[in-house]
Enzyme design. Structure first.
Site, PDB file in Angstrom:
ATOM      1  N   GLY A 156       0.846  -1.209   0.000  1.00 45.03           N
ATOM      2  CA  GLY A 156       0.000   0.000   0.000  1.00 45.03           C
ATOM      3  C   GLY A 156       0.867   1.241   0.000  1.00 45.03           C
ATOM      4  O   GLY A 156       0.514   2.267   0.577  1.00 45.03           O
TER       5      GLY A 156
ATOM      6  N   GLY B 224      -0.275   4.865  -1.051  1.00 40.90           N
ATOM      7  CA  GLY B 224      -1.321   5.530  -0.264  1.00 40.90           C
ATOM      8  C   GLY B 224      -0.764   6.664   0.584  1.00 40.90           C
ATOM      9  O   GLY B 224       0.438   6.927   0.615  1.00 40.90           O
ATOM     10  N   GLN B 225      -1.689   7.304   1.315  1.00 39.69           N
ATOM     11  CA  GLN B 225      -1.335   8.497   2.105  1.00 39.69           C
ATOM     12  C   GLN B 225      -0.243   8.177   3.129  1.00 39.69           C
ATOM     13  O   GLN B 225       0.763   8.870   3.205  1.00 39.69           O
ATOM     14  CB  GLN B 225      -2.602   9.003   2.827  1.00 39.69           C
ATOM     15  CG  GLN B 225      -2.415  10.325   3.540  1.00 39.69           C
ATOM     16  CD  GLN B 225      -3.472  10.564   4.618  1.00 39.69           C
ATOM     17  OE1 GLN B 225      -4.227   9.658   4.979  1.00 39.69           O
ATOM     18  NE2 GLN B 225      -3.541  11.780   5.121  1.00 39.69           N
TER      19      GLN B 225
ATOM     20  N   ASP C 118       2.513  -1.853  -4.386  1.00 38.38           N
ATOM     21  CA  ASP C 118       1.117  -1.413  -4.502  1.00 38.38           C
ATOM     22  C   ASP C 118       0.562  -2.003  -5.782  1.00 38.38           C
ATOM     23  O   ASP C 118       1.276  -2.677  -6.533  1.00 38.38           O
ATOM     24  CB  ASP C 118       1.026   0.129  -4.497  1.00 38.38           C
ATOM     25  CG  ASP C 118      -0.270   0.606  -3.844  1.00 38.38           C
ATOM     26  OD1 ASP C 118      -1.336   0.089  -4.235  1.00 38.38           O
ATOM     27  OD2 ASP C 118      -0.231   1.464  -2.951  1.00 38.38           O
TER      28      ASP C 118
ATOM     29  N   ASP D 124      -0.916  -7.082  -5.662  1.00 36.91           N
ATOM     30  CA  ASP D 124      -2.308  -7.000  -5.240  1.00 36.91           C
ATOM     31  C   ASP D 124      -2.389  -7.757  -3.918  1.00 36.91           C
ATOM     32  O   ASP D 124      -2.058  -8.948  -3.856  1.00 36.91           O
ATOM     33  CB  ASP D 124      -3.194  -7.672  -6.315  1.00 36.91           C
ATOM     34  CG  ASP D 124      -4.664  -7.642  -5.941  1.00 36.91           C
ATOM     35  OD1 ASP D 124      -4.981  -7.348  -4.769  1.00 36.91           O
ATOM     36  OD2 ASP D 124      -5.491  -7.944  -6.824  1.00 36.91           O
TER      37      ASP D 124
ATOM     38  N   TYR E 235     -16.072  -0.504   7.268  1.00 36.01           N
ATOM     39  CA  TYR E 235     -14.659  -0.244   7.556  1.00 36.01           C
ATOM     40  C   TYR E 235     -14.370  -0.509   9.041  1.00 36.01           C
ATOM     41  O   TYR E 235     -13.442  -1.248   9.389  1.00 36.01           O
ATOM     42  CB  TYR E 235     -14.355   1.209   7.191  1.00 36.01           C
ATOM     43  CG  TYR E 235     -12.984   1.708   7.567  1.00 36.01           C
ATOM     44  CD1 TYR E 235     -11.827   1.150   7.034  1.00 36.01           C
ATOM     45  CD2 TYR E 235     -12.838   2.795   8.439  1.00 36.01           C
ATOM     46  CE1 TYR E 235     -10.570   1.641   7.370  1.00 36.01           C
ATOM     47  CE2 TYR E 235     -11.601   3.299   8.771  1.00 36.01           C
ATOM     48  CZ  TYR E 235     -10.464   2.714   8.233  1.00 36.01           C
ATOM     49  OH  TYR E 235      -9.235   3.207   8.567  1.00 36.01           O
TER      50      TYR E 235
ATOM     51  N   LYS F  26     -12.107  -3.353  10.899  1.00 40.35           N
ATOM     52  CA  LYS F  26     -10.989  -3.017  11.792  1.00 40.35           C
ATOM     53  C   LYS F  26     -11.126  -3.747  13.137  1.00 40.35           C
ATOM     54  O   LYS F  26     -10.139  -4.246  13.677  1.00 40.35           O
ATOM     55  CB  LYS F  26     -10.909  -1.496  12.009  1.00 40.35           C
ATOM     56  CG  LYS F  26     -10.449  -0.730  10.776  1.00 40.35           C
ATOM     57  CD  LYS F  26      -9.065  -1.164  10.343  1.00 40.35           C
ATOM     58  CE  LYS F  26      -8.610  -0.520   9.052  1.00 40.35           C
ATOM     59  NZ  LYS F  26      -7.349  -1.091   8.535  1.00 40.35           N
TER      60      LYS F  26
ATOM     61  N   ILE G 230      -5.629  11.152   9.778  1.00 35.40           N
ATOM     62  CA  ILE G 230      -4.234  11.558   9.545  1.00 35.40           C
ATOM     63  C   ILE G 230      -4.208  12.758   8.591  1.00 35.40           C
ATOM     64  O   ILE G 230      -4.811  12.719   7.516  1.00 35.40           O
ATOM     65  CB  ILE G 230      -3.409  10.397   8.936  1.00 35.40           C
ATOM     66  CG1 ILE G 230      -3.527   9.126   9.792  1.00 35.40           C
ATOM     67  CG2 ILE G 230      -1.956  10.807   8.757  1.00 35.40           C
ATOM     68  CD1 ILE G 230      -2.900   9.189  11.144  1.00 35.40           C
TER      69      ILE G 230
END
Ligand code: AKB
Length: 326
Positions: free
Chosen positions: A8, A11-12, A34, A49, A143, A147, A173
């Protein structure tokens, strides 16, 4: 020598984590991965993936990986648009890496795993102020449900199979380098871009919606500190509360207006309000402080000044604002 895989990495959080880990371990010690292209020009990059467990396993074996940060996930807002996809991505992505870590551990090649949980794992019956480490958790989004289930899986794999898995319940974040991807807390980034464009920001949350937030440098420090801590100090194997700062849209707007007095905000709450209303306002992170020395640094004034300076330096958004010097 550690060999680290970041899944990932576009991502951010992933993009900034790769940078920080490369500074610590050298670029040769960090492999970014990623789905698509190498967006942030990582020195070592593999397409992966997270749903492809076979390729993930081969990659970990080929590079003799010792630590994995598995960050690929669908966040709260996009998760509500495609709940089954969110469940599959968030759960299978975690299960694949936990299973690989279990097998490698049994083969004498242990793998330390980081997986991000979120304040979204809490829900409407959770005490909202100074939310304790251990408390009622009744998430209302797919989501958040993924989690909470993920936290249980992490603890299960630790106790049952001795997998060294570690996790943080990330607040929202805030960062300027990479955009966030489909979260309820994204307003706290979009607002800076609007302010620098000279636009009136239309906020999708009401003015008093206080949420736990964290500036990206603090989030990166927390993540790496948790992974670097001796295993004996990690007494929580589900996920740690880590607090940065807590503020509402109106408090953030006032902080921006202290730097850019012409800034305006308007409120038009939409369906994201219900998600935000089910999350805590602030977190009790005393366990993280005691176990591995967590200590946040950024406050709202610093964060605001730094965000405005850095976004303005990117020039794209600053053109219509007069009187702001980056
Ligand atoms: C989101 O808003 O979905 C995320 C989170 C709090 O996990 N930023």
């Amino acid at each position: 020598m550690e060999k680290i895989l970041v899944i990932g990495a576009n991502g951010q959080i992933g993009s900034e984590l790769v940078e920080a880990l490369s500074a610590q371990h050298g670029a040769e010690g960090v492999i970014a991965s990623d789905l698509g292209a190498n967006l942030h020009r990582a020195a070592q990059y593999e397409q992966l993936d997270v749903l492809d467990a076979v390729r993930m396993q081969r990659l970990i074996e080929r590079h003799q990986i010792t630590q994995v940060y598995q960050l690929a996930a669908m966040l709260s807002v996009t998760g509500e648009q495609s709940p089954l996809k969110a469940w599959a991505l968030n759960m299978d992505g975690l299960l694949h890496i936990l299973e690989i870590a279990r097998e490698r551990g049994q083969a004498g090649a242990p793998l330390r795993v980081f997986w991000p949980s979120s304040v979204a794992a809490f829900g409407p019956h959770t005490p909202a102020v100074a939310t304790p480490q251990t408390t009622i958790m009744d998430p209302t989004t797919m989501y958040g449900i993924s989690k909470l289930a993920g936290e249980r899986l992490c603890e299960y794999y630790f106790h049952k199979f001795d997998v060294d898995v570690r996790s943080i319940r990330y607040p929202g974040i805030i960062s300027y380098k990479s955009p966030p991807g489909g979260g309820t807390t994204d307003y706290a980034i979009a607002i800076f871009h609007a302010a620098l464009r000279g636009d009136c920001y239309q906020c999708y949350l009401g003015p008093d919606t206080t949420l736990p937030m964290m500036y990206m440098p603090d989030a990166i420090r927390a993540t790496i500190a948790l992974m670097d801590a001796p295993a004996a100090q990690i007494r929580v194997r589900s996920a740690y509360n880590v607090a940065g700062l807590s503020f509402s849209p109106s408090e953030l707007a006032q902080a921006i207006a202290r730097v850019l007095p012409q800034f305006e905000i308007r409120y038009a709450p939409d369906q994201r309000q219900a998600i935000a209303d089910s999350w805590p306002h602030s977190l009790d992170d005393s366990q993280a402080r005691a176990d591995w020395g967590w200590q946040p640094q950024a406050d709202l004034e610093q964060l605001t000044a730094d965000m405005l300076k850095n976004i303005a330096a990117q020039k794209i958004y600053a053109s219509r604002v007069s009187g702001f010097i980056a």
